[in-house]
Design an enzyme around this catalytic site. Sequence first.
Site, PDB file in Angstrom:
ATOM      1  N   LYS A 175       0.774  -1.369  -0.074  1.00  0.00           N
ATOM      2  CA  LYS A 175       0.128   0.116   0.070  1.00  0.00           C
ATOM      3  C   LYS A 175       1.025   1.204   0.089  1.00  0.00           C
ATOM      4  O   LYS A 175       0.412   2.336  -0.333  1.00  0.00           O
ATOM      5  CB  LYS A 175      -0.845  -0.014   1.132  1.00  0.00           C
ATOM      6  CG  LYS A 175      -1.987  -1.134   0.780  1.00  0.00           C
ATOM      7  CD  LYS A 175      -3.282  -1.010   1.994  1.00  0.00           C
ATOM      8  CE  LYS A 175      -4.379  -1.939   1.422  1.00  0.00           C
ATOM      9  NZ  LYS A 175      -3.843  -3.330   1.868  1.00  0.00           N
TER      10      LYS A 175
HETATM   11  C1  LIG Z   1      -4.474  -4.260   1.112  1.00  0.00           C
HETATM   12  C2  LIG Z   1      -3.774  -5.728   0.974  1.00  0.00           C
HETATM   13  C3  LIG Z   1      -4.152  -6.731   0.133  1.00  0.00           C
HETATM   14  C4  LIG Z   1      -5.335  -6.573  -0.783  1.00  0.00           C
HETATM   15  O1  LIG Z   1      -5.236  -5.561  -1.942  1.00  0.00           O
HETATM   16  P1  LIG Z   1      -6.443  -5.233  -2.578  1.00  0.00           P
HETATM   17  O2  LIG Z   1      -6.039  -3.965  -3.348  1.00  0.00           O
HETATM   18  O3  LIG Z   1      -7.657  -4.691  -1.577  1.00  0.00           O
HETATM   19  O4  LIG Z   1      -7.228  -6.315  -3.198  1.00  0.00           O
HETATM   20  C5  LIG Z   1      -3.379  -7.966   0.122  1.00  0.00           C
HETATM   21  N1  LIG Z   1      -2.329  -8.108   0.803  1.00  0.00           N
HETATM   22  C6  LIG Z   1      -1.908  -7.077   1.722  1.00  0.00           C
HETATM   23  C7  LIG Z   1      -0.730  -7.532   2.483  1.00  0.00           C
HETATM   24  C8  LIG Z   1      -2.508  -6.020   1.836  1.00  0.00           C
HETATM   25  O5  LIG Z   1      -2.341  -4.922   2.591  1.00  0.00           O
END
Ligand SMILES: *Cc1c(COP(=O)(O)O)cnc(C)c1O
Length: 473
Positions: A114
């Site tokens: 993120k």
């Molecule tokens: C947020 C997250 C996801 C999921 O990603 P999306 O964009 O919501 O599909 C998967 N793995 C981790 C470690 C995350 O923090």
Amino acid sequence: MQYVSTRGFADLGTFTDVLLSGLAPDGGLAMPLRIPTFNQPELERLRLLSYPELAYEVMRPFICDIPEADLRRLLEDTYRPEVFGSADITPLTPLGQSGLSLLELSNGPSLAFKDMAMQFLGHAFEYVLEKRDQRVNILGATSGDTGSAAEYAMRGKQRVNVFMLSPRGRMSRFQQAQMYSLDEPNIFNIAVEGVFDDCQDLVKGVNADAEFKARYDIGAVNSINWGRVLAQAVYYFKGYFALGLPQGAEADFCVPSGNFGNVFAGYLAKMMGLPIGQLIVASNENSVLHEFFGSGIYHVWPADRVAVTSSPSMDIGKASNFERFLYLMAGSDPAQTAEWWAEVAAGRPVDLRGTAHWDAVGTSGFRAGRSTHADRLATIRRVDAEFGRLIDPHTADGVLVGARFRREGVPMVCLETALPAKFGETVQEAVGRMPQRPAQFEGIEDLPRHCEVLPNDAEALKHFIAEKLDRQD
Ligand SMILES: *Cc1c(COP(=O)(O)O)cnc(C)c1O
């Protein structure tokens, strides 16, 4: 480039407008009026660019309202080796001779992918708010990764405060420490006496008070933010080029998924002309997306059906970015999308079987798979034993499902969405030892905590926010 809502509201403005706004007035999500494409010679030119240069080329066609030099500088300030650990920003690491490789997206400040988009949002918000002489107070709820990524991106930024709600005592010790150890005048951690859904309801409750929302400039950085989706498309290009394939050759990507933001960014890259073959959605036990791609029926799971798993960032029964995908499957028809989402809102299934929309899904390249807790443990163990590489449980979802869909002669890129240090307990359960942590996180559990406990009550939350902001003025 103009933006429109997936449900029909025709003029959402330009990039900086949709960057700062949440849902469209009709409840839909922002989409660009069209998706620009690169032809083969243009793609060849992108191959050799540095990460910030590549980000500029990929994002530029969607951003007409930030001058070229400013956008270049924003991206250079964002994607720095000091922040992401290497000049590659997102290195690609092959897993032996398996044909699988890891695209490392988690070497940023909060150790999850993120950061890739949120760090850009931090710089972009600061820039746009300065230009417009505005402020924003970001109100969010987190069960882990979003909160820390947002706080590390917004710390020290002018004109921005972050109020982040988390369920008291329910995140991993490491995740709590990551957020609560931050000592910044513009970051407010709030531990709510309740569960994650309560935190989300509180955010909704505050947003429902239009007067409060306007008076205190309440905003959001959640996963439907178009700026996040767009910034995420860049690393698909970077990962593809790192494979060094001959012109036009296909690669497949496998993406651990929850809100469908990351994998949708991959689809955007594919629509722009990047030769992606399969785009694989990996889920855990909460497999609402796997259900859709197998059956043609999208039926969101109610909160009480969503299980708590060892890949908690994927514990989602209603994938917020999925609306963007179905909008494209409807040929960008907002009336059709609005009709579907009225069904979704009523808790009823959307059934695409036998329609042209379902045929479109069939040719989109999307595939889906899912894993269980035992699968993840076995995958972490196997990848450690065979390749000497520790992965986190979310990445393990992706590696397991990616291996299932691997095609002979076509590389499979698995997205590493978090570092194992972030989910040490599960990794220890798999391999019998705790993963190493980056030096800056040694002993953070022992640092003083900056966090206020509030009851599960919207009025108490509003009072808290008002008091902090009135004092800043
Ligand atoms: C947020 C997250 C996801 C999921 O990603 P999306 O964009 O919501 O599909 C998967 N793995 C981790 C470690 C995350 O923090």
